[in-house]
Design an enzyme around this catalytic site. Structure first.
Site, PDB file in Angstrom:
ATOM      1  N   ASN A   9      32.378  50.333  43.715  1.00 31.94           N
ATOM      2  CA  ASN A   9      32.579  50.529  42.276  1.00 31.94           C
ATOM      3  C   ASN A   9      32.259  49.200  41.603  1.00 31.94           C
ATOM      4  OD1 ASN A   9      33.497  50.978  39.689  1.00 31.94           O
ATOM      5  ND2 ASN A   9      35.675  51.086  40.254  1.00 31.94           N
ATOM      6  N   LYS A  11      32.021  48.585  38.517  1.00 32.18           N
ATOM      7  CA  LYS A  11      32.677  48.402  37.211  1.00 32.18           C
ATOM      8  C   LYS A  11      31.646  47.874  36.195  1.00 32.18           C
ATOM      9  CE  LYS A  11      36.965  47.797  39.670  1.00 32.18           C
ATOM     10  NZ  LYS A  11      38.338  47.361  39.653  1.00 32.18           N
ATOM     11  N   HIS A  95      39.762  56.620  37.108  1.00 31.83           N
ATOM     12  CA  HIS A  95      40.082  55.279  37.599  1.00 31.83           C
ATOM     13  C   HIS A  95      41.198  54.709  36.719  1.00 31.83           C
ATOM     14  CE1 HIS A  95      39.816  51.023  38.467  1.00 31.83           C
ATOM     15  NE2 HIS A  95      39.195  51.365  39.588  1.00 31.83           N
ATOM     16  N   GLU A  97      41.646  51.960  35.416  1.00 33.42           N
ATOM     17  CA  GLU A  97      41.185  51.205  34.233  1.00 33.42           C
ATOM     18  C   GLU A  97      40.813  52.156  33.099  1.00 33.42           C
ATOM     19  OE1 GLU A  97      38.340  48.846  36.403  1.00 33.42           O
ATOM     20  OE2 GLU A  97      40.018  47.836  37.388  1.00 33.42           O
ATOM     21  N   GLY A 171      42.006  44.576  42.306  1.00 34.68           N
ATOM     22  CA  GLY A 171      41.500  43.299  41.798  1.00 34.68           C
ATOM     23  C   GLY A 171      42.488  42.150  41.896  1.00 34.68           C
ATOM     24  N   SER A 210      41.660  45.964  46.566  1.00 38.01           N
ATOM     25  CA  SER A 210      41.456  44.727  47.322  1.00 38.01           C
ATOM     26  C   SER A 210      41.017  44.946  48.771  1.00 38.01           C
ATOM     27  CB  SER A 210      42.707  43.843  47.263  1.00 38.01           C
ATOM     28  OG  SER A 210      42.974  43.474  45.913  1.00 38.01           O
TER      29      SER A 210
HETATM   30  P1  PGA Z   1      39.040  46.026  43.971  1.00 38.60           P
HETATM   31  O1  PGA Z   1      38.818  47.301  43.014  1.00 38.60           O
HETATM   32  O2  PGA Z   1      38.403  46.369  45.290  1.00 38.60           O
HETATM   33  O3  PGA Z   1      38.303  44.912  43.268  1.00 38.60           O
HETATM   34  O4  PGA Z   1      40.483  45.811  44.080  1.00 38.60           O
HETATM   35  C1  PGA Z   1      38.965  48.604  43.501  1.00 38.60           C
HETATM   36  C2  PGA Z   1      38.764  49.596  42.407  1.00 38.60           C
HETATM   37  O5  PGA Z   1      39.221  49.334  41.275  1.00 38.60           O
HETATM   38  O6  PGA Z   1      38.155  50.659  42.603  1.00 38.60           O
END
Ligand code: PGA
Length: 252
Positions: A9, A11, A95, A97, A171, A210
């Site tokens: 992803n 983003k 998601h 976000e 994240g 993460s």
């Molecule tokens: P991350 O994000 O691996 O940077 O923690 C995962 C996600 O939001 O899909």
């Protein structure tokens, strides 16, 4: 055991120069006979070019959200049909976000997922608890509510993928422990089998938050973890491929 899906992803990251990452991933997974399913969900602006860059390889390209309508007066939005026509096979919906920053509710997420399915895409439906919800012992209650709402109207278990992403792990570099992951994934599996019968066993449940080359070998073998949704570590071909290779070794 379900075939693993390793999904990146990106983003709001990625310019034309980053299509080289797509090319590198596509070239590498083609050399791997037992690769898991591999997907990169890129920004909408790169989707068509990424699909061309992945052509002839096993790498799939996806979007990061879609509107619940096919078309209309929705300035700035993008429909599942548009993503599909640009070359996407999958789209992330719900998601955290999007849920947090764009007010997307379970009801909206379910409608987006249905729209994706109707346009020939596989939605990756995200769920996950906040740190507050976890510390107050409400994780499974929250997950159950999100599942009930976000899967509303979805009758075909073969049409979607789920992703469990604890918000506090996204994240942050904080990864859920194997026990925490197993507890939620087992719970989700029981929910799916209760709702869809045997077909619920074949729904892929990804872990996200993460996930990186350093912890993939610990997380991906956990029972009912059918792959990963990877943010930060999907931006560099070497990191993302390292996670793919870990998944690969598990399926051999
Ligand atoms: P991350 O994000 O691996 O940077 O923690 C995962 C996600 O939001 O899909």
């Amino acid at each position: 055991m379900n075939r693993k899906l390793i999904a990146g992803n990106w983003k709001m990251n990625g310019l034309r120069a980053d299509l080289q990452t797509v090319r590198d991933v596509a070239a590498a997974i083609n050399k791997t006979a037992t690769a898991p399913d591999v997907l990169l969900c890129v920004p909408a602006t790169l989707l068509a070019q990424a699909a061309v860059a992945a052509e002839g390889s096993a790498l799939k390209i996806g979007g990061q959200t879609c509107h619940l309508q096919v078309k209309g007066a929705y300035t700035g939005d993008i429909s599942a049909q548009m993503l599909q026509e640009a070359g996407a096979t999958h789209v992330i919906v719900g998601h955290s976000e999007r849920r947090t920053l764009h007010g997307e509710t379970d009801e909206i997420v379910a409608a987006q997922a249905l729209s994706a399915i109707n346009s020939g895409l596989t939605p990756i439906i995200c769920i996950g608890e906040t740190l507050d919800e976890r510390t107050s012992g409400e994780t499974l209650k929250v997950i159950e509510k999100q599942l009930g709402g976000s899967l509303s109207g979805l009758t075909d278990a073969a049409a979607f993928v789920l992703a469990y992403e604890p918000l506090w792990a996204i994240g942050t570099g904080k990864v859920a422990t194997p026990d925490q992951i197993a507890e939620v994934h087992d719970f989700v599996r029981r929910f799916l089998m209760g709702r869809y019968g045997q077909a619920g066993d074949a729904v892929r449940i990804l872990y996200g938050g993460s996930l990186n080359p350093g912890n993939a070998a610990e997380i991906l073998p956990i029972s009912n973890v059918d792959g990963g949704l990877i943010g930060g570590a999907s931006l560099k071909a070497a990191d993302f491929l390292s996670i793919c290779m870990t998944a690969c070794a598990l399926t051999e």
